[in-house]
Design an enzyme around this catalytic site. Structure first.
Site, PDB file in Angstrom:
ATOM      1  N   THR A  13      19.616  58.841  20.182  1.00 32.23           N
ATOM      2  CA  THR A  13      20.402  57.681  20.614  1.00 32.23           C
ATOM      3  C   THR A  13      20.267  57.457  22.122  1.00 32.23           C
ATOM      4  O   THR A  13      20.034  56.330  22.571  1.00 32.23           O
ATOM      5  CB  THR A  13      21.897  57.921  20.273  1.00 32.23           C
ATOM      6  OG1 THR A  13      21.966  58.318  18.902  1.00 32.23           O
ATOM      7  CG2 THR A  13      22.732  56.697  20.485  1.00 32.23           C
ATOM      8  N   GLU A 190      28.093  63.396  18.855  1.00 30.09           N
ATOM      9  CA  GLU A 190      26.912  64.257  18.872  1.00 30.09           C
ATOM     10  C   GLU A 190      26.232  64.179  17.511  1.00 30.09           C
ATOM     11  O   GLU A 190      26.848  63.769  16.525  1.00 30.09           O
ATOM     12  CB  GLU A 190      27.328  65.709  19.148  1.00 30.09           C
ATOM     13  CG  GLU A 190      28.011  65.918  20.481  1.00 30.09           C
ATOM     14  CD  GLU A 190      27.152  65.475  21.652  1.00 30.09           C
ATOM     15  OE1 GLU A 190      26.056  66.015  21.834  1.00 30.09           O
ATOM     16  OE2 GLU A 190      27.574  64.572  22.393  1.00 30.09           O
ATOM     17  N   LYS A 205      31.638  70.481  28.994  1.00 31.49           N
ATOM     18  CA  LYS A 205      31.834  69.640  30.190  1.00 31.49           C
ATOM     19  C   LYS A 205      32.805  70.311  31.170  1.00 31.49           C
ATOM     20  O   LYS A 205      32.571  70.306  32.381  1.00 31.49           O
ATOM     21  CB  LYS A 205      32.352  68.263  29.760  1.00 31.49           C
ATOM     22  CG  LYS A 205      31.292  67.462  29.001  1.00 31.49           C
ATOM     23  CD  LYS A 205      31.899  66.287  28.274  1.00 31.49           C
ATOM     24  CE  LYS A 205      30.840  65.441  27.587  1.00 31.49           C
ATOM     25  NZ  LYS A 205      31.402  64.478  26.635  1.00 31.49           N
TER      26      LYS A 205
END
Ligand code: HSE
Length: 333
Positions: A13, A190, A205
């Protein structure tokens, strides 16, 4: 004009969006920066992805060595996802003398010290703005704050998929499975969405933010983690009655003892807090510095276009500043 050769590793993507954005924004970027970004090579092993991308088949390779042997290459964009081979490939690209731009929070958070050391050794840039907060110019601001402040706290919403699901459940009463399916369709999730809903993605993150905050390599498994799979419509309704919402909150707090307290968990957020009004695929991160005070950064934290925006900015920055764009400190243990 400076010609800049770009390679993309992975046509999922994000990789496809970067390929399209490179072409569509070529003139605008050249005009603004003096850099002509040209896609020279692509690594992709899945034939359907390669053919769907509508690219010159001659630039698509199924092995990294072929990509790295391309003439005129300057920057490699790593958007393979997952830990391996992405982490090894980043090190190989740096060792081969290319700047690396990545959106891959899993590979980076688990191999941050090694990748940064390889970049320093090679004198090349490792840029990772897209790995935290999607399209938000978060790390550039965060690192600017960190340069002059003792940051005591980072707290916020760093996963777009779960924020989308929780927002849909709270506002429209959507079912969890339907909201997740829609987040996948919109390109927020994801490839394996359990990484999102179980809180792993947010932990990766947070590990990156905490590493930059502390100057040591904070590993994702140091973070106490709970996802949103246990959040029920009833919990959301109860939160609403109490005057708030449930959000997946990532937190790194520096204690008086100098230790970091790290967590990712669904939390009740009262409506008088800004974070309660951050919806859909948006992220918001509050950074508290001892000089600047609290700063909140917000924007689209997931999605192909915002992520491509951060990646393109990083390519420009890599060419401008190279290794000087890297964190100055080594990430110790
Ligand atoms: N799956 C991630 C998210 C993508 O939903 O936030 C952006 O890192």
């Amino acid at each position: 004009m400076q010609r800049v050769g770009v390679a993309i590793l992975g046509l999922g993507t994000i990789g496809s969006a970067v390929a399209t954005a490179l072409e569509e924004r070529h003139d605008l970027i050249a005009e603004r920066t003096g850099q002509q970004l040209v896609l020279r090579a692509v690594f992709e092993r899945t034939p359907e992805r390669a053919s769907r991308a509508n690219l010159d088949p001659d630039i698509i390779a199924t092995d990294l060595a072929t990509v790295l042997s391309e003439d005129g290459l300057d920057v490699v964009v790593e958007v393979l996802g997952r830990e391996q081979p992405a982490a090894d490939y980043m090190v190989r690209c740096l060792n081969a003398g290319f700047h690396v731009v990545t959106a891959n929070k899993e590979a980076l958070s688990k191999h941050f010290a090694e990748i940064l050391a390889a970049a320093k050794q090679a004198g090349r840039g490792i840029l990772f703005e897209a790995s935290v907060g999607g399209g938000i110019p978060l790390l550039v601001s965060y690192r600017q704050i960190l340069a002059t402040n003792r940051v005591t706290r980072v707290r916020g919403i760093v996963n777009g998929t779960t924020n989308y699901i929780l927002s849909q459940m709270a506002s429209g009463g959507a079912a969890y499975a339907d909201a997740l399916a829609e987040a996948q369709r919109l390109g927020y999730a994801e490839s394996d969405p359990s990484g999102d809903v179980e809180g792993f993605d947010a932990a990766y993150k947070l590990a990156i933010l905490a590493s930059l905050m502390s100057g040591r390599h904070v590993l994702p498994d140091e973070i106490i983690r709970t996802g949103i799979t246990g959040v029920t419509p009833r919990d959301i309704d109860d939160a609403r009655k109490r005057g708030g919402v449930i959000k997946l909150i990532a937190k790194a707090e520096l204690g008086n003892d100098g230790e970091l307290a790290l967590s990712v968990a669904p939390e009740f957020v009262p409506n008088d807090e800004l974070l309660a009004h951050v919806h859909a695929n948006y992220n918001a991160i509050e950074v508290v510095g001892d000089c600047v005070g609290p700063v909140v950064l917000s924007g689209q934290g997931a999605g192909p276009l915002p992520t491509a925006s951060a990646i393109l900015s990083d390519i420009v920055e890599a060419v401008r500043n190279g290794a000087a764009a890297n964190p100055a400190f080594p990430l110790g243990a």
